[in-house]
Each structure stands twice: as C-alpha cells, then as structure tokens.
Enzyme design. Structure first.
Site, PDB file in Angstrom:
ATOM      1  N   SER A 558       0.842  -1.196   0.000  1.00  0.00           N
ATOM      2  CA  SER A 558       0.000   0.000   0.000  1.00  0.00           C
ATOM      3  C   SER A 558       0.871   1.238   0.000  1.00  0.00           C
ATOM      4  CB  SER A 558      -0.904   0.017   1.235  1.00  0.00           C
ATOM      5  OG  SER A 558      -1.579   1.255   1.366  1.00  0.00           O
ATOM      6  N   TYR A 571      -3.339  -0.847  10.226  1.00  0.00           N
ATOM      7  CA  TYR A 571      -3.246  -1.157   8.791  1.00  0.00           C
ATOM      8  C   TYR A 571      -1.902  -0.715   8.221  1.00  0.00           C
ATOM      9  CZ  TYR A 571      -4.387  -1.056   3.789  1.00  0.00           C
ATOM     10  OH  TYR A 571      -4.378  -1.237   2.425  1.00  0.00           O
TER      11      TYR A 571
END
Length: 681
Positions: A558, A571
C-alpha cells in the site's frame, strides 16, 4: 433471416456430436466424419457434388459448421490422376486447397482423401479403444475376421494420407458386404448411404469389438498384481502426488516449461500395479493420435509407492537423464537431413506406481488431453493383451509421424504463446476486488490461476468466470492457517503441476485512531496481512525451489507502507511489514531465480472488497466527506487527478511478471496516480 445448414450438414454435425461425446468411441480432436451432397454452383448454375468433412484440428464432440472443410468432389477425385505415388503423397495436402468450394471453410486435414475417395455418402473415421485393440493385436487381421466375418475388412498399417484413402476405397470395392474396416495400428473407418446408416455401422464395429474382447479375453491381461505396487490409500496417495508434483514438473520442463495434470484413476492405478506394466509401457502407444500427444513412451518410476520421498525423487532424476539420452538416440536413429529439429527430449507422461499419472503440455487442456490419451492407450493394451499380444507399429513409423513435416507445419501455424503461458499463479483474496482483477488479467495473459479466498463461494464464482478448470480452480483458504495454506498449494500442484507466481493480496482494514485501536484490531490485521503473507510466501518458496524453475512473488502492499496518515496505525504498520518482507525475501530467494516485488496502490474504492466491507465508510469519516465521494476525493489529491481502479493494480502485477522485467527484484511499484508524500526514497 439466415437459413440453417444443408440437411446433409445438419445430420453430419448431429452425428459427430454423438460420436465425439463418448471417449470410448473417439478421443478429443481425434477421428473425423464427412457427408457428401449436391449444390448449385453459383458461377455455372450447374449441379455440383460436394463433400463436407471435419477440418484440421477440430473436435467431433464440439464440431460446428465453421469447422468443416467444403470440397468439390469432382476435383478431389481427379487428384487420383495426378497422384505422384506414396513417396510424394504429402504434396497432395496442398492440392486439397485447389479443390475447395467457395471459401472452403476450415483447412482440410490429412484424412480428407479417406473420406473423398471412398464411394459412400457418409464416412466416419474413429479411434475407439476396442477397435484399436484389434488393430494393435499381433494377429489383428485374423481376430477381425473372427469378430466380424465379411462385414468388416482389414487394412494393413499405412500412415494417414492419400495412399491410405486409396487403400480403403479399394478394400471397400473388393468387399461389397463390408460396412467398414479396421485400420492396422490405427483405428476404424465406417460408411453408409445415410447418416443414420453410417453411424449405425460405426457403432456396429465399436460395440462388436468391445463385446468380442469381453467374451474372448482372458482375465488379468496385465498379469498378477506386483506385491507392494498397489494403490496407496486415497488421502495418502494425494499427499504423495502433491509432494512429487513439483519435482516431476521440473523434469518435464527441462527443455521448455510445461503445465501439468494429475490423475489417479482406477484404470491407471490398476495398470501400474500389474506385473506386465513395465514391458507394455516400454512398447509405447500406437494410434497416431495417441503418441503425438503422449510421445512414443512414458517415463515409469520403478519403485514401489512406499519408497521414501527423497529416494523416489532421486530415482526419477536418474530415469529422466536416461529418458533424455534414449529419446535423443531415437531421434538420431531415424532423422534424415530434412527432418524437423528435435522438439525436446522430456517425457509428456510420467507414471508413478501406487500414486498415478502426471501428464504435461503447453497448457492445461493439452496436459489433460495427453493424460486422457494415455488412459485410452492403457485400454488398448488391455484389449490386445486379453485376446492376443499388444504389437504397436514399429518405432520408425512412429518417428515418421511424430516428425512429419505436415505436423511441423501445423505447429508453425499455431499462434504465438501469450506472455504468461505455462505459468501457474496463486492469488490470495482473489474472490473479489483487486484480487479478482489480478486473476482476470493473469488468465487473459495465458496463466493458469488458483483463485484463493476465505469466501469459497466467491472463489468458485471467479474461477468459473475465468473459464473453469482448464484455466482456473478455486480453493478456500484462511491465510492465517498454516494447514489451509499448505492444502491450497497441494491443490494447486495437483491441478496444474506446480506454482510459479504468487500474489499476496488477501487483506482487511480497520481504520481507527490510536486510542481506539484494540489489540484485537492490531492482531487481526497483522495475522491476515503480515503473518499471512509470510506463511503464503514460505509455502510458495518450498514449491518453487523444488521445481527449480524460478518464480515470482508479488505483495500487494500500500501507499500507506511509506506514507503516514491519521487514524490508521494497525493497517499502515502491517503494510510496512509487508513492504519489508519484499526486500528481505528478494535478498534471500534471488539465488533460486525467485523474484520478489511489491505494488503500492492507494485509494482503490470501486470494486474493492475492503472498501465495501466498511473501510470506505471509516476513511470517509476521517476525511469528513460522504462515502460515495471517496473515489473522487482520492483522485483530486493525486498529481494525475485520476482514480485508481482494481484493473490498474492488476496491470502493475502483469508488468512485474510478464517477461520484460526479468532483472528486477526488490522493487515496489506505486499505483496511486501520483502521491508525492509516498514517493519511494
């Protein structure tokens, strides 16, 4: 409004579909069927005799009108007057093009003469196991007469071509009561004045031969069971097959990469348990359709299934070296100055007693069909040995067909392989969103894909959407569970032979401020993404190093792996963990030819499973916007002002694995439309 096909063609197609649907009648893409009729020539207005016949490379079971070659009978039969003789009969295939009617339809096959020269309105040429058993029996001519009397004649072995068509036509003329022939070492041909009569005569031969073998055949034609060579229990057998598969695929792929197929059918296991299987396997297959796909003989492991795995692997490697030497010698014995170059010396069929059969090809369908053909060959051997002895055509004749210039020309006409052809991919989280888009792109580029997802129904739906088991299979897997991961890789190697490309995409996200993030939130995200990626990559490395074919591992990380944003501690931290796994594994696995790279997406809203599961609402609340505005919000903050979609992430995966970045490992590719704060440094 368009009219349907002529009545003769409609009847031909219906007959072909019935015949091709039964594997005991003919095998995939094997055999052919024809019909003759008349039409008005639009140029001359005269009544013209035509023949419709299955074209080159078609399959009877799925034949369509477009798959038929259409020829003028007068011109086709006039070729008899210019036929230069058996030494130059291959020239006649090009001559068929001058006999085509109109656009001609599909390319005529080598068997066109068989249909056109035989004086019957309908002709079927088939490869039934029982018929080939008679054709390959040592005293096949005598047995054919005993079985059928004067209703079926015998034609000695002749390579398919124009001369064989002349031979069959002459035999039919000399045997007015005959409804068909058994072709020595090959198959059967039947005829009739109507489509129904032709099919009835073909089935008369098929069923008559099967009944003869059943009534006259001796029990246990493959001999008694060899002690210790019986099948392992099913679960143990599948475990053993999965353990062997990567090593076997490595051997079959030494010349060029191959896709694999495995079967442990009762037919294969019984054959390998019997005393005569080494002798019979060494004789090889006979029907041209068989050995063109299976090679002249298989590689057979000569150890019982209880042998230790490392001993079996070592012995397979020894046998493979011998196989390659013997195959090269076979080529040298028969090759002439104008023979095509040797295509590779690796086996297409590998037989493991007590376990089953591995078959290989350029794609899954080819590998599967090769295995189906060897099962046909086993049935042929059983039938021939039951009433006589199995006597396939001579090795020199096999070579003439395997290295036939006409077959070589057919190979040259094949389209170039796609970039990911012969590669097997396993994608986690592939039941939706980014994973589904990646699976779709990999299949479109030629890969076979294992669709892995916690939601088994979603995985199954995606696999079916991608084309079914010859292209994609589904596995249900929780990436936090080591045994489920191991089971997923076992399923992959049994489905396709091995694994070459793994995409760690499974993920979950919970967006909370630090003080609201629970230990469970933290553990759940790290278990699925950081720990899950580690476990999947570890299992992938085991398979890839066993194969020795290199490989690719891609992490869908990400932008958040390098960009610090609010309310996202769990996350982003686990994505940073994944990003460093890329670097660590690239450094460790490079010596095995395994490349490890990553993709850093940002803001994939549309089609994303994570965003749909609540992450979108959480991030929208963080930014103070409506959830439906989130995609546009992410796009506005990028340099390119473009929204990122799942397909864009899939494009990056393909760019990393599709062949051009062969010297790239340890890289992260941003797919974020340009976020300056996330630039890699």
């Amino acid at each position: 409004m368009t009219s349907g096909p002529p009545p003769e063609v409609a009847a031909l197609l219906a007959r072909a579909h019935r015949l091709g649907a039964d594997p005991t009648v003919t095998n995939y893409a094997g055999g052919n069927a024809s019909a003759k009729g008349r039409a008005t020539d639009p140029v001359t207005g005269s009544d013209t005799g035509l023949m419709w016949v299955k074209g080159s490379g078609g399959d009877l079971g799925t034949l369509t009108e477009d798959g038929l070659a259409v020829l003028r009978l007068d011109r086709l039969r006039a070729l008899v007057d210019v036929y230069p003789g058996v030494e130059r009969e291959d020239e006649m295939v090009a001559a068929f093009d001058h006999c085509l009617y109109g656009k001609g339809g599909a390319a005529p096959s080598i068997d066109t003469a068989m249909h056109g020269l035989v004086d019957a309105a309908h002709v079927d040429h088939l490869h039934p196991d029982a018929g080939i058993a008679l054709a390959c029996a040592a005293d096949g001519e005598k047995l054919t007469a005993e079985c059928f009397g004067d209703t079926v004649a015998w034609v000695p072995w002749r390579r398919p071509g124009f001369q064989l068509g002349l031979d069959i036509a002459a035999v039919k003329a000399a045997h007015p009561r005959a409804v068909g022939v058994v072709l020595g070492g090959h198959g059967i041909t039947a005829w009739g004045e109507t489509s129904e009569e032709c099919e009835r005569n073909a089935m008369h031969i098929v069923r008559g031969a099967a009944a003869f073998l059943a009534e006259r055949g001796r029990p246990e034609p493959f001999g008694p069971e060899t002690e210790g060579y019986g099948p392992l229990p099913e679960e143990e057998r599948r475990e053993r097959a999965a353990a062997l598969a990567p090593y076997v695929r490595a051997l079959a792929s030494q010349g060029r990469p191959q896709i694999g197929h495995f079967t442990d059918s009762a037919t294969v296991l019984d054959f390998l348990a019997r005393a005569e299987h080494p002798r019979l396997a060494a004789l090889g297959t006979s029907c041209p359709d068989h050995f063109l796909r299976t090679k002249v003989r298989p590689l057979v492991l000569d150890l019982p299934p209880a042998a230790p795995l490392d001993e079996a692997v070592a012995r397979l490697r020894e046998l493979h070296a011998e196989y390659r030497e013997e195959y090269a010698a076979y080529y040298a014995r028969h090759a002439t100055a104008d023979s095509p170059a040797m295509r590779g010396a690796d086996p297409a069929i590998v037989l493991v007693p007590g376990v089953g059969m591995f078959s290989f090809g350029k794609d899954k369908q080819t590998a599967r069909v090769a295995g189906e053909f060897y099962v046909n060959a086993i049935n042929v051997m059983r039938g021939a040995e039951a009433v006589s002895s199995y006597a396939p055509i001579e090795e020199a004749e096999k070579f003439r067909i395997e290295y036939w210039e006409l077959e070589e020309a057919k190979l040259r006409r094949m389209p170039a392989p796609k970039p990911l052809a012969t590669r097997v991919a396993l994608v986690t989280g592939a039941g939706s969103g980014i994973g589904r888009a990646i699976a779709r792109r990999l299949v479109a580029e030629g890969a076979c894909v294992v669709v892995a997802d916690l939601n088994g129904d979603n995985a199954t739906a995606v696999a079916e959407e991608l084309g079914g088991p010859d292209r994609a299979v589904a596995v249900t897997v929780d990436v936090t569970d080591e045994e489920q991961i191991a089971a997923a890789f076992r399923a992959a190697v049994l489905a396709f032979g091995g694994v070459d490309l793994v995409v760690n995409n499974a993920g979950i996200s919970i967006s909370k401020p630090l003080l609201e993030t629970t230990a469970r939130d933290w553990d759940l995200q790290h278990d699925i993404m950081a720990r899950g990626s580690f476990l999947v990559s570890r299992e992938a490395a085991r398979v890839m190093t066993a194969q020795g074919l290199g490989g690719d591992i891609v992490y869908i990380a990400s932008k958040n792996a390098v960009f610090a944003g609010p309310n996202n501690i769990a996350y982003s931290a686990t994505k940073a963990d994944q990003a460093h796994q890329v670097r660590l594994l690239a450094a460790e696995l490079g010596e095995h030819g395994i490349r490890v790279n990553g993709v850093n997406p940002d803001g994939v809203v549309r089609g994303s499973g994570i965003f749909a599961a609540g992450w979108g609402a959480q991030r929208a609340a963080t930014y103070g916007i409506e959830e439906e505005e989130l995609g546009a919000f992410y796009a506005r903050r990028t340099l390119l002002k473009r929204e990122v979609l799942p397909e864009h992430v899939a494009n990056a995966v393909f760019a990393l694995t599709g062949g051009d970045l062969t010297h790239t490992t340890g890289l992260h590719v941003p797919v974020d439309a340009g976020v300056a704060a996330a630039f890699l440094r």
